[in-house]
Design an enzyme around this catalytic site. Structure first.
Site, mmCIF file in Angstrom:
data_model
loop_
_atom_site.group_PDB
_atom_site.id
_atom_site.type_symbol
_atom_site.label_atom_id
_atom_site.label_comp_id
_atom_site.label_asym_id
_atom_site.label_seq_id
_atom_site.Cartn_x
_atom_site.Cartn_y
_atom_site.Cartn_z
ATOM 1 N N PRO A 19 1.732 5.753 -23.986
ATOM 2 C CG PRO A 19 -0.081 5.095 -22.699
ATOM 3 C CD PRO A 19 0.469 5.033 -24.083
ATOM 4 C CD GLU A 20 7.862 7.003 -24.206
ATOM 5 O OE1 GLU A 20 8.942 7.130 -23.615
ATOM 6 O OE2 GLU A 20 7.627 7.505 -25.320
#
Ligand code: ZN
Length: 274
Positions: free
Chosen positions: A2-3
């Site tokens: 996840p960014e």
């Protein structure tokens, strides 16, 4: 992994559900997901009886803000998920590491298969200090082409790595760094300070465009990421270089190449990116 767009999607999902609801208790099944020095008892004592005020994002972190300016900051690591127990997909979760039980009977679940995620507890002062150590938010107004150009002047670091450093720009990881550099037509290996003013401007615009588009598509699910309702993000279908080694460049048709820089893959078109 996840960014920014994935964290933002989760924040938006939870923002419509959590504020105003009160925590009855916190149960930590896997204490290794707590930040060093934080115990399950200290986390529970910190938020028991408190009401969710707002759900925010800083970089890749989901920030749960409670009354009294207490914050639980969630770094999703590689496989972390935040899903409401009342969500139909909650039944699919197999590795629930922590449960924030609410007084109304629902719960916020933190699920993490590989347990590289981290939960930390902050007071107002502690969080201000931690947040100050993170770099600029790439979607904020202050992130201008001029500012990006200034920030890159002193660094010989390859621009791909420069973008991943959370102390410089917060929230960008390998997927969006690769995608932005392709859209800006910049070779990922170029020293940050070698970027011309016009290239910094292209990179700034490409970064914002790709992040905004990914948020619109509710993030990128390569394998594990799920949004706040447990569903997959749809941006993986729109990746132009990341994970596409050997496939034709959408611009020139030449095969996309994969190389390794600082032990992490990067993907680029050797013809379009200079
Ligand atoms: Zn190309």
């Amino acid at each position: 992994m996840p960014e920014l767009p994935e964290a933002e999607t989760i924040v938006r999902d939870l923002r419509s559900r959590l504020p105003g609801r009160r925590v009855r208790d916190v149960e930590v099944a896997r204490p290794d997901i707590l930040a060093p020095g934080l115990t399950p008892a200290a986390l529970a004592d910190g938020v028991r009886g408190r009401t969710f005020r707002e759900i925010e994002r800083r970089g890749k972190n989901v920030v749960l803000r409670f009354d009294g300016e207490v914050r639980v900051v969630v770094n999703l690591g590689m496989t972390g998920r935040l899903v409401m127990a009342s969500s139909p997909r909650a039944a699919e979760l197999r590795h629930i590491a922590a449960r924030f039980r609410l007084e109304d009977g629902d719960a916020l679940l933190f699920d993490d298969t590989r347990r590289f995620g981290r939960l930390d507890l902050y007071d107002a002062e502690g969080w201000a200090e931690r947040s100050a150590a993170l770099g600029m938010e790439p979607l904020a107004d202050e992130f201008t082409a001029r500012r990006l150009h200034e920030l890159t002047r002193t660094s010989r670091t390859p621009i791909r790595n420069w973008l991943l450093d959370q102390r410089r720009v917060a929230g960008v990881g390998n997927i969006y760094a690769n995608e932005a550099l392709f859209r800006a037509r910049i070779d990922p290996q170029r020293p940050a300070r070698s970027l011309a003013r016009a290239e910094s401007a292209r990179l700034r615009d490409a970064l914002r465009e790709v992040l905004a588009k990914a948020i619109e598509r509710r993030g990128t699910t390569v394998s594990d990421y799920r949004d706040g309702t447990g569903a997959e993000g749809l941006f993986a279908h729109e990746l132009q270089v990341y994970g596409r080694a050997g496939e034709p460049c959408v611009r020139c048709g030449r095969p996309i190449e994969r190389r390794v820089l600082s032990n992490r893959s990067y993907f680029f078109c050797p013809k379009c990116q200079r």
